[in-house]
Write a protein that holds these residues in place. Structure first.
Motif, PDB file in Angstrom:
ATOM      1  N   PRO A 110       0.739  -1.231  -0.108  1.00 38.93           N
ATOM      2  CA  PRO A 110      -0.093   0.088  -0.017  1.00 38.93           C
ATOM      3  C   PRO A 110       0.975   1.372  -0.082  1.00 38.93           C
ATOM      4  N   THR A 111       2.073   1.089   0.043  1.00 41.50           N
ATOM      5  CA  THR A 111       3.101   2.172   0.119  1.00 41.50           C
ATOM      6  C   THR A 111       2.855   3.315  -1.037  1.00 41.50           C
ATOM      7  N   HIS A 112       2.786   4.593  -0.939  1.00 47.18           N
ATOM      8  CA  HIS A 112       2.494   5.843  -1.813  1.00 47.18           C
ATOM      9  C   HIS A 112       3.810   5.665  -2.753  1.00 47.18           C
ATOM     10  N   VAL A 113       3.414   5.937  -3.951  1.00 48.46           N
ATOM     11  CA  VAL A 113       4.834   6.031  -4.896  1.00 48.46           C
ATOM     12  C   VAL A 113       4.818   7.541  -5.061  1.00 48.46           C
ATOM     13  N   PRO A 114       5.734   8.240  -4.276  1.00 46.63           N
ATOM     14  CA  PRO A 114       6.264   9.667  -4.528  1.00 46.63           C
ATOM     15  C   PRO A 114       5.869   9.951  -6.107  1.00 46.63           C
ATOM     16  N   ASP A 115       5.569  11.214  -6.315  1.00 45.45           N
ATOM     17  CA  ASP A 115       5.534  11.937  -7.636  1.00 45.45           C
ATOM     18  C   ASP A 115       6.976  11.938  -8.230  1.00 45.45           C
ATOM     19  N   ALA A 116       8.035  12.289  -7.285  1.00 49.33           N
ATOM     20  CA  ALA A 116       9.069  12.387  -7.811  1.00 49.33           C
ATOM     21  C   ALA A 116       9.828  11.026  -8.460  1.00 49.33           C
ATOM     22  N   VAL A 117       9.471   9.882  -7.765  1.00 52.33           N
ATOM     23  CA  VAL A 117       9.578   8.655  -8.396  1.00 52.33           C
ATOM     24  C   VAL A 117       9.006   8.549  -9.664  1.00 52.33           C
ATOM     25  N   LEU A 118       7.668   8.636  -9.674  1.00 55.15           N
ATOM     26  CA  LEU A 118       6.710   8.529 -10.736  1.00 55.15           C
ATOM     27  C   LEU A 118       7.140   9.387 -12.055  1.00 55.15           C
ATOM     28  N   ALA A 137      10.782   0.951 -13.672  1.00 57.48           N
ATOM     29  CA  ALA A 137      10.029   0.379 -12.588  1.00 57.48           C
ATOM     30  C   ALA A 137      10.793  -0.868 -11.441  1.00 57.48           C
ATOM     31  N   ARG A 138      11.266  -1.544 -12.470  1.00 56.93           N
ATOM     32  CA  ARG A 138      12.011  -2.831 -11.790  1.00 56.93           C
ATOM     33  C   ARG A 138      13.277  -2.316 -10.880  1.00 56.93           C
ATOM     34  N   ALA A 139      14.069  -1.341 -11.464  1.00 55.86           N
ATOM     35  CA  ALA A 139      15.282  -0.744 -10.948  1.00 55.86           C
ATOM     36  C   ALA A 139      14.628  -0.060  -9.723  1.00 55.86           C
ATOM     37  N   GLU A 140      13.677   0.476  -9.692  1.00 52.74           N
ATOM     38  CA  GLU A 140      12.963   1.476  -8.591  1.00 52.74           C
ATOM     39  C   GLU A 140      12.459   0.440  -7.359  1.00 52.74           C
ATOM     40  N   GLY A 141      12.383  -0.802  -7.610  1.00 54.33           N
ATOM     41  CA  GLY A 141      11.677  -1.795  -6.833  1.00 54.33           C
ATOM     42  C   GLY A 141      10.249  -1.584  -6.766  1.00 54.33           C
ATOM     43  N   ILE A 142       9.674  -1.355  -7.941  1.00 53.97           N
ATOM     44  CA  ILE A 142       8.254  -0.899  -8.267  1.00 53.97           C
ATOM     45  C   ILE A 142       7.779  -1.798  -9.234  1.00 53.97           C
ATOM     46  N   GLY A 143       6.432  -2.510  -8.797  1.00 50.41           N
ATOM     47  CA  GLY A 143       6.087  -3.507  -9.832  1.00 50.41           C
ATOM     48  C   GLY A 143       5.013  -3.121 -10.633  1.00 50.41           C
ATOM     49  N   VAL A 144       4.839  -3.449 -11.772  1.00 49.87           N
ATOM     50  CA  VAL A 144       4.024  -2.933 -12.681  1.00 49.87           C
ATOM     51  C   VAL A 144       3.086  -4.282 -13.222  1.00 49.87           C
ATOM     52  N   GLY A 145       1.821  -4.005 -13.564  1.00 49.66           N
ATOM     53  CA  GLY A 145       0.967  -5.066 -13.858  1.00 49.66           C
ATOM     54  C   GLY A 145       0.117  -4.337 -15.137  1.00 49.66           C
ATOM     55  N   TRP A 146       0.356  -5.290 -16.328  1.00 53.55           N
ATOM     56  CA  TRP A 146      -0.486  -4.854 -17.574  1.00 53.55           C
ATOM     57  C   TRP A 146      -1.755  -5.395 -17.491  1.00 53.55           C
ATOM     58  N   VAL A 147      -2.941  -4.674 -17.701  1.00 54.48           N
ATOM     59  CA  VAL A 147      -4.160  -5.238 -17.667  1.00 54.48           C
ATOM     60  C   VAL A 147      -4.795  -5.025 -18.922  1.00 54.48           C
ATOM     61  N   SER A 148      -5.306  -5.942 -19.804  1.00 61.70           N
ATOM     62  CA  SER A 148      -5.588  -5.975 -21.211  1.00 61.70           C
ATOM     63  C   SER A 148      -7.015  -6.500 -21.260  1.00 61.70           C
ATOM     64  N   ILE A 149      -7.769  -6.936 -20.039  1.00 61.54           N
ATOM     65  CA  ILE A 149      -8.954  -7.439 -20.402  1.00 61.54           C
ATOM     66  C   ILE A 149     -10.227  -6.483 -20.535  1.00 61.54           C
ATOM     67  N   PHE A 150     -10.229  -5.944 -21.561  1.00 64.20           N
ATOM     68  CA  PHE A 150     -11.295  -4.731 -21.926  1.00 64.20           C
ATOM     69  C   PHE A 150     -11.255  -4.672 -23.314  1.00 64.20           C
ATOM     70  N   GLU A 151     -12.157  -4.144 -23.766  1.00 65.26           N
ATOM     71  CA  GLU A 151     -12.240  -3.563 -25.070  1.00 65.26           C
ATOM     72  C   GLU A 151     -11.573  -1.913 -24.991  1.00 65.26           C
ATOM     73  N   PRO A 152     -10.812  -1.471 -26.051  1.00 63.11           N
ATOM     74  CA  PRO A 152     -10.403  -0.339 -25.933  1.00 63.11           C
ATOM     75  C   PRO A 152     -11.332   0.806 -25.642  1.00 63.11           C
ATOM     76  N   ASP A 153     -12.311   0.701 -26.332  1.00 62.10           N
ATOM     77  CA  ASP A 153     -13.447   1.821 -26.336  1.00 62.10           C
ATOM     78  C   ASP A 153     -14.099   1.832 -24.748  1.00 62.10           C
ATOM     79  N   ASP A 154     -14.190   0.753 -24.124  1.00 58.28           N
ATOM     80  CA  ASP A 154     -14.626   0.533 -22.679  1.00 58.28           C
ATOM     81  C   ASP A 154     -14.061   1.883 -21.991  1.00 58.28           C
ATOM     82  N   LEU A 155     -12.899   2.151 -22.102  1.00 61.80           N
ATOM     83  CA  LEU A 155     -12.179   3.120 -21.349  1.00 61.80           C
ATOM     84  C   LEU A 155     -12.361   4.550 -21.631  1.00 61.80           C
ATOM     85  N   ARG A 156     -12.764   4.709 -23.160  1.00 58.58           N
ATOM     86  CA  ARG A 156     -13.141   6.048 -23.462  1.00 58.58           C
ATOM     87  C   ARG A 156     -14.039   7.120 -22.740  1.00 58.58           C
TER      88      ARG A 156
END
Length: 226
Positions: free
Chosen positions: A31-39, A148-167
């Motif tokens: 749950p740790t906050h990702v600081p804006d400087a790291v982002l 992100a890996r170098a910063e100790g931050i994990g990333v998960g790619w979510v692709s189970i949606f139609e692109p227009d769903d997010l529009r």
């Protein structure tokens, strides 16, 4: 022009370590906050990706608001039910056991988009391959993963949606396509192998079977180890 040459042994090892230990993260977020400087560093790395014709077709939407992320999670859950119905028998049961997103668990989400009109009607290098803008955006996604890996931050790619769903949720113009929806957050542990391999959903193919010489289906001879 700047001098070129190989990295030091330690620098080279760090690059390869980031590549080899990068994982798609779904359920290990802290749950740790990702600081804006790291982002900002991660976004800078993504923005340094190569792009055909230097079109730089990407934009980055930073999503911290929990209500927006819940709306997107609900879309993914609905599409996930549709996806589950596409598998049969044991494969269907195995699919149901997989955790395929961490939209709410991660403290931060990113949507990386591609503006398909960036650079105008004619872009150097894109004259005969229209989708090089999408491929360039994918390079930005990979850069972000590795930084992100170098910063100790994990990333998960979510692709189970139609692109227009997010529009409508993100207010995307018609010319803009969501290429990657990412869950982002610190992690203290990662799978030693890709999770889908660890859970026996799939396995890594042999590189020797994938490299050809001078044309299709003529194996390239790898040098002997050592």
């Amino acid at each position: 022009m700047a001098a070129a040459g190989p990295f030091s042994e330690a620098e080279r090892a760090a690059v390869y370590r980031a590549i080899e230990t990068r994982r798609d993260v779904r359920g290990e977020f802290l749950p740790t906050h990702v600081p804006d400087a790291v982002l900002a560093r991660l976004l800078e790395a993504a923005h340094h990706a190569p792009s055909v014709g230097l079109m730089q077709p990407w934009n980055f939407i930073v999503l911290r608001d929990i209500e927006t992320r819940r709306r997107i999670r609900d879309i993914v859950m609905r599409r996930n039910a549709e996806a589950a119905a596409m598998f049969e028998d044991e494969r269907a049961a195995a699919y149901q056991r997989l955790k395929l997103e961490g939209i709410v668990e991660a403290p931060l989400n990113l949507c990386i988009t591609c503006d398909r009109e960036r650079g105008g009607k004619v872009v150097l290098g894109r004259t005969h391959q229209r989708d090089t803008d999408l491929l360039s955006t994918a390079c930005a996604v990979q850069n972000l993963f590795l930084a992100a890996r170098a910063e100790g931050i994990g990333v998960g790619w979510v692709s189970i949606f139609e692109p227009d769903d997010l529009r409508p949720v993100l207010g995307l113009p018609d010319r803009v396509v969501p290429v990657a929806y990412l869950c982002v957050g610190y992690v203290d542990r990662l799978f030693r192998r890709p999770e889908l391999e660890a859970r026996r959903w799939a396995k890594r193919l042999s590189l020797e079977d994938l490299v050809f010489a001078e044309g299709w289906d003529r194996p390239w001879r790898f040098p002997p180890e050592g």
